[in-house]
Design a protein around this motif. Structure first.
Motif, PDB file in Angstrom:
ATOM      1  N   LEU A 134       0.796   9.796   1.665  1.00  0.00           N
ATOM      2  CA  LEU A 134       1.570   9.165   2.726  1.00  0.00           C
ATOM      3  C   LEU A 134       0.851   7.960   3.320  1.00  0.00           C
ATOM      4  N   GLU A 135      -0.449   8.041   3.459  1.00  0.00           N
ATOM      5  CA  GLU A 135      -1.180   6.863   3.949  1.00  0.00           C
ATOM      6  C   GLU A 135      -1.041   5.709   2.969  1.00  0.00           C
ATOM      7  N   MET A 136      -1.135   6.017   1.679  1.00  0.00           N
ATOM      8  CA  MET A 136      -0.972   4.968   0.668  1.00  0.00           C
ATOM      9  C   MET A 136       0.405   4.333   0.774  1.00  0.00           C
ATOM     10  N   MET A 137       1.439   5.151   0.993  1.00  0.00           N
ATOM     11  CA  MET A 137       2.806   4.630   1.019  1.00  0.00           C
ATOM     12  C   MET A 137       3.155   3.977   2.358  1.00  0.00           C
ATOM     13  N   PHE A 138       2.638   4.526   3.454  1.00  0.00           N
ATOM     14  CA  PHE A 138       2.931   3.949   4.766  1.00  0.00           C
ATOM     15  C   PHE A 138       2.219   2.617   4.996  1.00  0.00           C
ATOM     16  N   THR A 139       1.000   2.477   4.449  1.00  0.00           N
ATOM     17  CA  THR A 139       0.220   1.262   4.700  1.00  0.00           C
ATOM     18  C   THR A 139       0.247   0.277   3.540  1.00  0.00           C
ATOM     19  N   GLY A 140       0.491   0.780   2.335  1.00  0.00           N
ATOM     20  CA  GLY A 140       0.461  -0.088   1.159  1.00  0.00           C
ATOM     21  C   GLY A 140      -0.932  -0.519   0.757  1.00  0.00           C
ATOM     22  N   GLN A 141      -1.950  -0.001   1.431  1.00  0.00           N
ATOM     23  CA  GLN A 141      -3.323  -0.413   1.145  1.00  0.00           C
ATOM     24  C   GLN A 141      -3.851   0.283  -0.117  1.00  0.00           C
ATOM     25  N   PRO A 142      -4.574  -0.459  -0.952  1.00  0.00           N
ATOM     26  CA  PRO A 142      -5.093   0.138  -2.190  1.00  0.00           C
ATOM     27  C   PRO A 142      -6.285   1.054  -1.935  1.00  0.00           C
ATOM     28  N   ILE A 143      -6.463   1.998  -2.819  1.00  0.00           N
ATOM     29  CA  ILE A 143      -7.683   2.809  -2.811  1.00  0.00           C
ATOM     30  C   ILE A 143      -8.484   2.465  -4.051  1.00  0.00           C
ATOM     31  N   GLY A 144      -9.799   2.566  -3.932  1.00  0.00           N
ATOM     32  CA  GLY A 144     -10.670   2.262  -5.053  1.00  0.00           C
ATOM     33  C   GLY A 144     -10.752   3.404  -6.044  1.00  0.00           C
ATOM     34  N   ALA A 145     -11.447   3.143  -7.136  1.00  0.00           N
ATOM     35  CA  ALA A 145     -11.539   4.122  -8.219  1.00  0.00           C
ATOM     36  C   ALA A 145     -12.205   5.419  -7.774  1.00  0.00           C
ATOM     37  N   GLN A 146     -13.257   5.318  -6.975  1.00  0.00           N
ATOM     38  CA  GLN A 146     -13.961   6.532  -6.555  1.00  0.00           C
ATOM     39  C   GLN A 146     -13.107   7.391  -5.643  1.00  0.00           C
ATOM     40  N   ASP A 147     -12.331   6.755  -4.753  1.00  0.00           N
ATOM     41  CA  ASP A 147     -11.409   7.526  -3.914  1.00  0.00           C
ATOM     42  C   ASP A 147     -10.297   8.134  -4.759  1.00  0.00           C
TER      43      ASP A 147
END
Length: 234
Positions: A134-147
């Motif tokens: 949900l954080e990914m979809m609500f903010t649109g911010q990318p996460i790195g490979a390790q996350d």
């Protein structure tokens, strides 16, 4: 820049390619060229000009491809060396295994253009914890490979120059085992994941018994006791 957009044409090509099993296929690797694994749907196809009927076709075809990947009898590995966004992130989440470079990033940024990543959320929400999805979809911010590794979106993260080597190593290991047993195992895994725990155990018990009736199962057990390498039928 090559963004490997999942246009309707690309989705149809993927569906055709994934459906082509010559009988000897043991594993599928989805790789890419350029710095982007896939930027997701082609936004040019999602304007008012193309129309609702076309939009329905785009999303239904995409869902068909995603379902096909998990319905295939062979494992599908995503080889990621770059950015995977929206439906591209959905594709990574859908694959059975994903090997990513340390520089890879993953995002569901539909909110940036007013299009919530609802269909990508089906796969992403089943691959990572709900609050992360949900954080990914609500903010649109990318996460790195390790996350992505920490949260279960990818299977492993390796240096950029080792991604192909590691992917091929995983594929080669899969190919060491019975194709029939692998197919049964993959289908059963996804089936039991959709069940309540007690029902899943009952289902899995039956599958284990069915598995034991396979020729390759008895060959494997026999080879174990005879201290030799199994000779798989498939």
């Amino acid at each position: 820049m090559c963004r490997n957009a999942l246009s309707l044409s690309m989705l149809n090509q993927l569906h055709t390619a994934l459906s082509a099993d010559d009988g000897d296929l043991r594993v599928i690797i989805l790789s890419h060229t350029g710095p982007v694994f896939s930027a997701g749907h082609d936004l040019k196809e999602l304007t008012a000009k193309t129309g609702r009927e076309y939009h329905e076709k785009v999303f239904s075809t995409c869902s068909s491809v995603m379902n096909l990947i998990q319905d295939l009898p062979v494992p599908v590995i995503a080889q990621v060396q770059g950015l995977a966004t929206a439906a591209g992130c959905q594709l990574v989440a859908t694959c059975d295994i994903a090997v990513a470079s340390e520089q890879s990033r993953f995002a569901t940024p539909g909110v940036h253009v007013g299009l919530f990543c609802t269909t990508p959320g089906v796969a992403v929400g089943r691959a990572v914890p709900r609050k992360v999805a949900l954080e990914m979809m609500f903010t649109g911010q990318p996460i790195g490979a390790q996350d992505a590794l920490l949260h279960g979106l990818v299977s492993k993260v390796v240096p950029e120059d080792k991604v192909e080597e590691e992917t091929l190593k995983v594929a080669a290991k899969i190919c060491e085992f019975s194709k029939e047993v692998t197919a049964l195992g993959k289908a059963s895994f996804y089936a039991q994941m959709a069940l309540e725990k007690k029902a899943a155990y009952r289902f899995a018990e039956k599958v284990m018994v069915d598995n034991l009736s396979l020729e390759d199962s008895q060959e494997g057990i026999g080879a174990f006791f005879e201290k030799r390498k199994p000779k798989w039928k498939s």
